[in-house]
Design a protein around this motif. Structure first.
Motif, mmCIF file in Angstrom:
data_model
loop_
_atom_site.group_PDB
_atom_site.id
_atom_site.type_symbol
_atom_site.label_atom_id
_atom_site.label_comp_id
_atom_site.label_asym_id
_atom_site.label_seq_id
_atom_site.Cartn_x
_atom_site.Cartn_y
_atom_site.Cartn_z
ATOM 1 N N LYS A 205 36.912 5.781 38.547
ATOM 2 C CA LYS A 205 36.511 6.548 39.737
ATOM 3 C C LYS A 205 37.536 6.484 40.867
ATOM 4 O O LYS A 205 37.372 7.151 41.886
ATOM 5 C CB LYS A 205 35.168 6.018 40.265
ATOM 6 C CG LYS A 205 33.978 6.352 39.376
ATOM 7 C CD LYS A 205 32.683 5.819 39.984
ATOM 8 C CE LYS A 205 31.476 6.319 39.230
ATOM 9 N NZ LYS A 205 30.221 5.631 39.667
ATOM 10 N N LYS A 206 38.559 5.650 40.683
ATOM 11 C CA LYS A 206 39.526 5.396 41.764
ATOM 12 C C LYS A 206 38.790 5.066 43.065
ATOM 13 O O LYS A 206 39.059 5.650 44.136
ATOM 14 C CB LYS A 206 40.460 6.595 41.963
ATOM 15 C CG LYS A 206 41.332 6.921 40.744
ATOM 16 C CD LYS A 206 42.413 7.904 41.114
ATOM 17 C CE LYS A 206 43.139 8.515 39.913
ATOM 18 N NZ LYS A 206 43.181 7.717 38.674
ATOM 19 N N SER A 207 37.868 4.149 42.942
ATOM 20 C CA SER A 207 37.040 3.769 44.092
ATOM 21 C C SER A 207 36.544 2.342 43.927
ATOM 22 O O SER A 207 36.210 1.936 42.807
ATOM 23 C CB SER A 207 35.831 4.711 44.179
ATOM 24 O OG SER A 207 34.886 4.217 45.110
ATOM 25 N N PHE A 208 36.524 1.602 45.017
ATOM 26 C CA PHE A 208 35.829 0.301 45.002
ATOM 27 C C PHE A 208 34.823 0.277 46.135
ATOM 28 O O PHE A 208 34.556 -0.757 46.759
ATOM 29 C CB PHE A 208 36.809 -0.886 45.045
ATOM 30 C CG PHE A 208 37.999 -0.717 45.960
ATOM 31 C CD1 PHE A 208 39.134 -0.012 45.553
ATOM 32 C CD2 PHE A 208 38.005 -1.291 47.226
ATOM 33 C CE1 PHE A 208 40.232 0.138 46.403
ATOM 34 C CE2 PHE A 208 39.090 -1.154 48.074
ATOM 35 C CZ PHE A 208 40.212 -0.436 47.661
ATOM 36 N N LEU A 209 34.222 1.446 46.337
ATOM 37 C CA LEU A 209 33.229 1.613 47.400
ATOM 38 C C LEU A 209 31.847 1.151 46.954
ATOM 39 O O LEU A 209 31.366 1.511 45.879
ATOM 40 C CB LEU A 209 33.153 3.101 47.800
ATOM 41 C CG LEU A 209 32.109 3.485 48.854
ATOM 42 C CD1 LEU A 209 32.374 2.791 50.190
ATOM 43 C CD2 LEU A 209 32.078 5.008 49.040
ATOM 44 N N HIS B 116 29.256 9.600 42.270
ATOM 45 C CA HIS B 116 30.577 9.781 41.631
ATOM 46 C C HIS B 116 31.685 9.189 42.505
ATOM 47 O O HIS B 116 32.834 9.099 42.087
ATOM 48 C CB HIS B 116 30.824 11.271 41.377
ATOM 49 C CG HIS B 116 30.740 12.114 42.627
ATOM 50 N ND1 HIS B 116 29.576 12.238 43.364
ATOM 51 C CD2 HIS B 116 31.668 12.853 43.273
ATOM 52 C CE1 HIS B 116 29.796 13.020 44.410
ATOM 53 N NE2 HIS B 116 31.059 13.400 44.380
ATOM 54 N N LEU B 117 31.328 8.772 43.726
ATOM 55 C CA LEU B 117 32.329 8.269 44.673
ATOM 56 C C LEU B 117 32.232 6.754 44.852
ATOM 57 O O LEU B 117 33.177 6.129 45.348
ATOM 58 C CB LEU B 117 32.140 8.942 46.039
ATOM 59 C CG LEU B 117 32.224 10.478 46.011
ATOM 60 C CD1 LEU B 117 31.660 11.066 47.289
ATOM 61 C CD2 LEU B 117 33.675 10.921 45.772
ATOM 62 N N ALA B 118 31.106 6.170 44.473
ATOM 63 C CA ALA B 118 30.858 4.740 44.678
ATOM 64 C C ALA B 118 30.729 4.032 43.328
ATOM 65 O O ALA B 118 30.287 4.640 42.350
ATOM 66 C CB ALA B 118 29.582 4.552 45.476
ATOM 67 N N GLN C 295 36.624 6.968 49.606
ATOM 68 C CA GLN C 295 37.123 6.904 48.223
ATOM 69 C C GLN C 295 38.589 7.341 48.162
ATOM 70 O O GLN C 295 39.400 6.719 47.466
ATOM 71 C CB GLN C 295 36.241 7.781 47.318
ATOM 72 C CG GLN C 295 36.666 7.799 45.849
ATOM 73 C CD GLN C 295 37.686 8.903 45.556
ATOM 74 O OE1 GLN C 295 37.582 10.020 46.051
ATOM 75 N NE2 GLN C 295 38.698 8.571 44.748
ATOM 76 N N GLN C 296 38.931 8.359 48.914
ATOM 77 C CA GLN C 296 40.318 8.839 48.866
ATOM 78 C C GLN C 296 41.278 7.852 49.513
ATOM 79 O O GLN C 296 42.394 7.641 49.014
ATOM 80 C CB GLN C 296 40.409 10.225 49.498
ATOM 81 C CG GLN C 296 39.727 11.259 48.582
ATOM 82 C CD GLN C 296 39.968 12.691 49.001
ATOM 83 O OE1 GLN C 296 40.143 12.985 50.185
ATOM 84 N NE2 GLN C 296 39.961 13.594 48.031
#
Lengths: 269, 269
Positions: B13-17, B52-54, B262-263
């Protein structure tokens, strides 16, 4: 409930016994499992049999949360029953909560408003702003963990911070917090010899003392080192009272254990 | 969930939120109050818009307990919804529990079995035997408070114990506990400059980092000092995402804030 009211009840009943309502469905008499709400049925029977011998009841939240929504409903019925039938009894939510300020405020709302307990236990690790939201409530009490009864107390609580044990630092720093007059403290009976030092720092506050009985603490030593002019002690027994018998006579046997503790306490008053 | 699985999701997801689901009925869009279960309706809308962002969601228990049985039912529905619809997402019960051994075992049962969270936050004050019952669960994670994001962290956590700050002592001692591989730690973003020292003690463990956003912490600094070869970070945002709008477009606006975070995170990976 005011502290004065609690002291008056202790003197009237000649007891400073707190009964810990830590209900484990594997340990209660098995015939109760046929009841619609076995946890509440057990608590009600224990309260009915012991309310004249105890000045406080302390449900530990873990035992209710472990049974999900049904457990939490039983907790609600238990505190409502205590508040309706025995408003003279001091109630303690043993929850060991603590979070950042606005979040601690939500916990305070849960225990003091929604459930209407007289007091709640709180952990000190997060400091002043994690505790003060509880202290804001008039005639409600915040029971701060100082020196707990378990072995793990030696990991951090008794380690020295600037030449002084962490639990003493907690006692001293907490005295500077807003509405500190609403503080009580948890001090384990298994560490009774520490009580003389503790009383030098907080001579006036009430102490909630777990660890007499199953965990091995001595009532005599706790009274010797911990009692003050207002008694200043609530001694908790959970398993020793609750599980005195696993048969149909469980409430009667619980009352016998509670009566024995009350009579020992009367001797120290 | 295994740590490997979490790392895989972070990379995918390229996220670590982590989104903190701290629902305050006074802050949510008021049209939701007409729903049968406004808390769950709000959470579901936020999850649907941001999943999809977290990579993680973190309900703080205080916000559910404050609404009594209805709040706790909403919590149950929320974790069930996450586990059913998004089993790839890491779930955190932000409960800050901790008690003597057998009692901590009941809390572990509540969060890992009854509610089926992947992890729970735990306070370290009571030491080893208050934490190990949580660590026993395979593929479940215990997130120990080390250095919290609030002002009160300076009362005890950063005070020196034998020449070393208490939070560092907590990190070091906890490494010796049984099943310590299941530990993660809470380290506030408001104290990002402490992260370099923390990574010397625990290079491998995941850190749950609150305090970015509303509390003023910097994402860039947290990444600079706290990231490791497995990313090793979960950055939490609660109010910034949840209350981006109080109108009917609240979920859409929450997704915009989450997307922005996320970005930024993708840029640090």
């Amino acid at each position: 409930m005011t502290t004065q009211h609690l002291v008056k009840e202790i003197k009237r009943k000649k007891s400073f016994l707190c009964i810990g309502l830590d209900v484990d469905l594997e340990k209660i008499p098995q015939h109760l499992l046929e009841e619609e709400d076995p946890i509440f049925a057990f608590n009600k029977a224990i309260i009915d049999a012991t309310h004249h011998l105890a000045v406080a009841y302390k449900p530990n939240l873990a035992f209710y949360e472990a049974y999900g929504i049904n457990g939490l409903k039983a907790l609600g019925k238990t505190i409502d029953y205590l508040n309706e039938k025995h408003p003279e009894i001091f109630t303690i939510a043993d929850a060991k909560r603590g979070d950042i300020g606005n979040t601690s405020g939500m916990y305070a709302k849960a225990f003091f408003e929604d459930l209407n307990f007289d007091s709640v236990t709180v952990a000190p690790y997060m400091g002043r702003d994690s505790v003060e939201p509880f202290l804001e409530y008039k005639d409600k009490h915040t029971i701060l963990l100082a020196l707990t009864s378990n072995q793990g107390a030696f990991d951090f609580q008794t380690q020295k911070m600037d030449g002084e044990e962490l639990y003493k630092k907690v006692l001293e720093v907490s005295k500077t917090w807003k509405n500190a007059q609403n503080l009580m403290y948890v001090v384990g009976a298994t560490k009774a010899e520490f009580l003389a030092d503790i009383r030098k720092i907080i001579p006036e506050n009430f102490l909630l003392v777990p660890g007499v009985g199953a965990q091995g603490g001595s009532l005599e030593e706790v009274c010797k080192y911990g009692m003050n002019g207002n008694v200043g002690l609530l001694i908790n027994s959970s398993r020793g009272v609750l599980y005195a018998s696993k048969e149909k006579d469980f409430a009667e046997k619980a009352a016998e254990v509670a009566k024995d503790l009350q009579q020992q306490m009367a001797g120290f008053l």
